[in-house]
Design a protein around this motif. Structure first.
Motif, PDB file in Angstrom:
ATOM      1  N   VAL A 165       0.868  -1.178   0.000  1.00 16.39           N
ATOM      2  CA  VAL A 165       0.000   0.000   0.000  1.00 16.39           C
ATOM      3  C   VAL A 165       0.905   1.229   0.000  1.00 16.39           C
ATOM      4  O   VAL A 165       1.851   1.297   0.797  1.00 16.39           O
ATOM      5  N   TRP A 166       0.630   2.179  -0.892  1.00 11.89           N
ATOM      6  CA  TRP A 166       1.470   3.379  -0.938  1.00 11.89           C
ATOM      7  C   TRP A 166       0.632   4.626  -1.192  1.00 11.89           C
ATOM      8  O   TRP A 166      -0.456   4.569  -1.742  1.00 11.89           O
ATOM      9  N   VAL A 167       1.182   5.747  -0.752  1.00  9.85           N
ATOM     10  CA  VAL A 167       0.610   7.062  -0.996  1.00  9.85           C
ATOM     11  C   VAL A 167       1.454   7.739  -2.067  1.00  9.85           C
ATOM     12  O   VAL A 167       2.687   7.680  -2.028  1.00  9.85           O
ATOM     13  N   PRO A 174      -0.434  15.199  -0.860  1.00  7.82           N
ATOM     14  CA  PRO A 174      -0.935  13.862  -1.191  1.00  7.82           C
ATOM     15  C   PRO A 174      -1.988  13.874  -2.298  1.00  7.82           C
ATOM     16  O   PRO A 174      -2.843  14.759  -2.335  1.00  7.82           O
ATOM     17  N   ARG A 175      -1.910  12.867  -3.157  1.00  7.82           N
ATOM     18  CA  ARG A 175      -2.857  12.727  -4.259  1.00  7.82           C
ATOM     19  C   ARG A 175      -3.717  11.473  -4.137  1.00  7.82           C
ATOM     20  O   ARG A 175      -4.939  11.550  -4.199  1.00  7.82           O
ATOM     21  N   THR A 176      -3.080  10.327  -3.986  1.00  5.95           N
ATOM     22  CA  THR A 176      -3.809   9.056  -4.044  1.00  5.95           C
ATOM     23  C   THR A 176      -3.215   8.041  -3.072  1.00  5.95           C
ATOM     24  O   THR A 176      -2.096   8.191  -2.595  1.00  5.95           O
ATOM     25  N   VAL A 177      -3.996   6.983  -2.822  1.00  6.14           N
ATOM     26  CA  VAL A 177      -3.530   5.806  -2.082  1.00  6.14           C
ATOM     27  C   VAL A 177      -3.795   4.587  -2.954  1.00  6.14           C
ATOM     28  O   VAL A 177      -4.913   4.417  -3.459  1.00  6.14           O
ATOM     29  N   PRO A 248     -14.122   7.415  -4.535  1.00  4.50           N
ATOM     30  CA  PRO A 248     -13.545   8.037  -5.725  1.00  4.50           C
ATOM     31  C   PRO A 248     -12.275   7.325  -6.197  1.00  4.50           C
ATOM     32  O   PRO A 248     -11.145   7.790  -5.976  1.00  4.50           O
ATOM     33  N   LEU A 249     -12.457   6.189  -6.867  1.00  2.00           N
ATOM     34  CA  LEU A 249     -11.305   5.501  -7.439  1.00  2.00           C
ATOM     35  C   LEU A 249     -10.780   6.325  -8.612  1.00  2.00           C
ATOM     36  O   LEU A 249     -11.554   6.878  -9.392  1.00  2.00           O
ATOM     37  N   THR A 250      -9.463   6.384  -8.747  1.00  2.00           N
ATOM     38  CA  THR A 250      -8.859   7.214  -9.783  1.00  2.00           C
ATOM     39  C   THR A 250      -8.285   6.395 -10.933  1.00  2.00           C
ATOM     40  O   THR A 250      -7.745   6.961 -11.882  1.00  2.00           O
ATOM     41  N   ASP A 251      -8.385   5.070 -10.847  1.00  2.00           N
ATOM     42  CA  ASP A 251      -7.882   4.220 -11.930  1.00  2.00           C
ATOM     43  C   ASP A 251      -9.042   3.454 -12.555  1.00  2.00           C
ATOM     44  O   ASP A 251     -10.212   3.746 -12.282  1.00  2.00           O
ATOM     45  N   TRP A 265      -6.713  10.484  -2.232  1.00  2.00           N
ATOM     46  CA  TRP A 265      -6.253  10.657  -0.854  1.00  2.00           C
ATOM     47  C   TRP A 265      -7.306  11.310   0.027  1.00  2.00           C
ATOM     48  O   TRP A 265      -7.512  10.912   1.176  1.00  2.00           O
ATOM     49  N   GLY A 266      -7.998  12.310  -0.498  1.00  2.00           N
ATOM     50  CA  GLY A 266      -8.964  13.032   0.307  1.00  2.00           C
ATOM     51  C   GLY A 266     -10.041  12.150   0.898  1.00  2.00           C
ATOM     52  O   GLY A 266     -10.608  12.484   1.953  1.00  2.00           O
ATOM     53  N   ALA A 267     -10.334  11.032   0.256  1.00  2.00           N
ATOM     54  CA  ALA A 267     -11.368  10.138   0.750  1.00  2.00           C
ATOM     55  C   ALA A 267     -10.902   9.332   1.961  1.00  2.00           C
ATOM     56  O   ALA A 267     -11.729   8.851   2.754  1.00  2.00           O
ATOM     57  N   LEU A 268      -9.595   9.147   2.110  1.00  2.00           N
ATOM     58  CA  LEU A 268      -9.062   8.324   3.192  1.00  2.00           C
ATOM     59  C   LEU A 268      -8.282   9.115   4.232  1.00  2.00           C
ATOM     60  O   LEU A 268      -7.885   8.580   5.252  1.00  2.00           O
ATOM     61  N   ALA A 269      -8.044  10.393   3.949  1.00  2.00           N
ATOM     62  CA  ALA A 269      -7.171  11.210   4.804  1.00  2.00           C
ATOM     63  C   ALA A 269      -7.687  11.267   6.235  1.00  2.00           C
ATOM     64  O   ALA A 269      -8.847  11.618   6.472  1.00  2.00           O
TER      65      ALA A 269
END
Length: 276
Positions: A165-167, A174-177, A248-251, A265-269
């Motif tokens: 798992v990475w950020v 931060p952008r995504t996880v 909000p998946l980005t892929d 990232w904002g969804a999990l921050a």
């Protein structure tokens, strides 16, 4: 490539545990999502920060990035001088090793900093400051060229790279996880919780966004059980597609097929972790 003015490296020595091919999932994701930035640059530089007791991850990073961006150069940075000395025989065209830490001892800002399994031993309260320092060292965005700037990829994986798992962070923060796994070894998505990066691993408790996400991930995985007859990959793709209803998946399917899911990232921050 000259070093910045000599100073005491910032950070502490890690355990240095490393294995060949351990970071393949992270490397493939970087090449796929950040390759265009590297190709556009005239002299792209990537940093393998905290590569450990052996230089395998830096050697592999160079090979994988050059498949998509042949001009890429890699600098392995380690805070332990003995590890730098041991890595020197592996230097070659496009690959060098430097003594340093979070200050990133380069004269120019890199387009990529990869920090895998580096912050695991740090306190959660230290993460934001480390991210801030590293993001400040990234190449800046250049809207005129369509560039979002450099990328920091910071995360944790198991010893043989099956679960990771990475950020991903840009100069702005931060952008995504990304959750990535070898699907054949997965019982349920929440098995990845033990590999959450330091900013999130202690937040996997009721009431925190990452806990809710993993709960929904498991529920979607269970609902997709009929797809298991077509293989774990098809079940994972169906699970990810279900998640898009509430998260909000980005892929998309091309990355889901690789055993990945990336969420904004904002969804999990968690509260209290703010960078940028």
């Amino acid at each position: 490539m000259t070093s910045r003015a000599a100073s005491r490296p910032v950070g502490t020595v890690t355990r240095g545990t490393t294995n060949p091919n351990r970071l393949r999932r992270m490397d493939r994701w970087i090449a796929a999502t950040h390759g265009a930035e590297l190709r556009r640059a005239a002299d792209p530089v990537a940093v393998d920060l905290g590569y450990g007791a052996a230089p395998w991850t830096a050697v592999e990073l160079l090979a994988r990035l050059r498949e998509n961006a042949p001009r890429t150069r890699v600098v392995g940075v380690e805070i332990e001088p003995a590890r730098v000395a041991a890595a020197k025989p592996y230097e070659r065209e496009g690959l060098v090793f430097r003594h340093g830490g979070f200050e990133i001892p380069l004269s120019r800002r890199p387009l990529l900093i990869r920090a895998a399994n580096v912050l695991r031993q740090y306190d959660e309260a230290e993460v934001a400051a480390v991210w801030e320092r590293l993001c400040a060292r990234l190449a800046p965005a250049d809207p005129a060229r369509g560039s979002r700037g450099g990328l920091l990829v910071e995360g944790t994986c198991d010893e043989i790279g099956r679960r990771h798992v990475w950020v991903a962070l840009g100069p702005e923060g931060p952008r995504t996880v990304t959750f990535a796994t070898r699907l054949g070894s997965l019982e349920r998505p929440s098995d990845l919780a033990e590999r959450l990066p330091k900013a999130l691993i202690h937040r996997n408790v009721p009431g925190e966004p990452v806990h809710s996400f993993l709960r929904d991930f498991d529920r979607a995985w269970a609902a997709a059980a009929p797809y298991a007859s077509y293989g774990a990959r098809q079940r994972w793709i169906r699970t990810a597609r279900s998640l898009t209803t509430d998260w909000p998946l980005t892929d998309g399917p091309s990355r889901w097929r690789q055993g990945e899911v990336t969420v904004a990232w904002g969804a999990l921050a968690p509260g209290g972790v703010r960078v940028g």
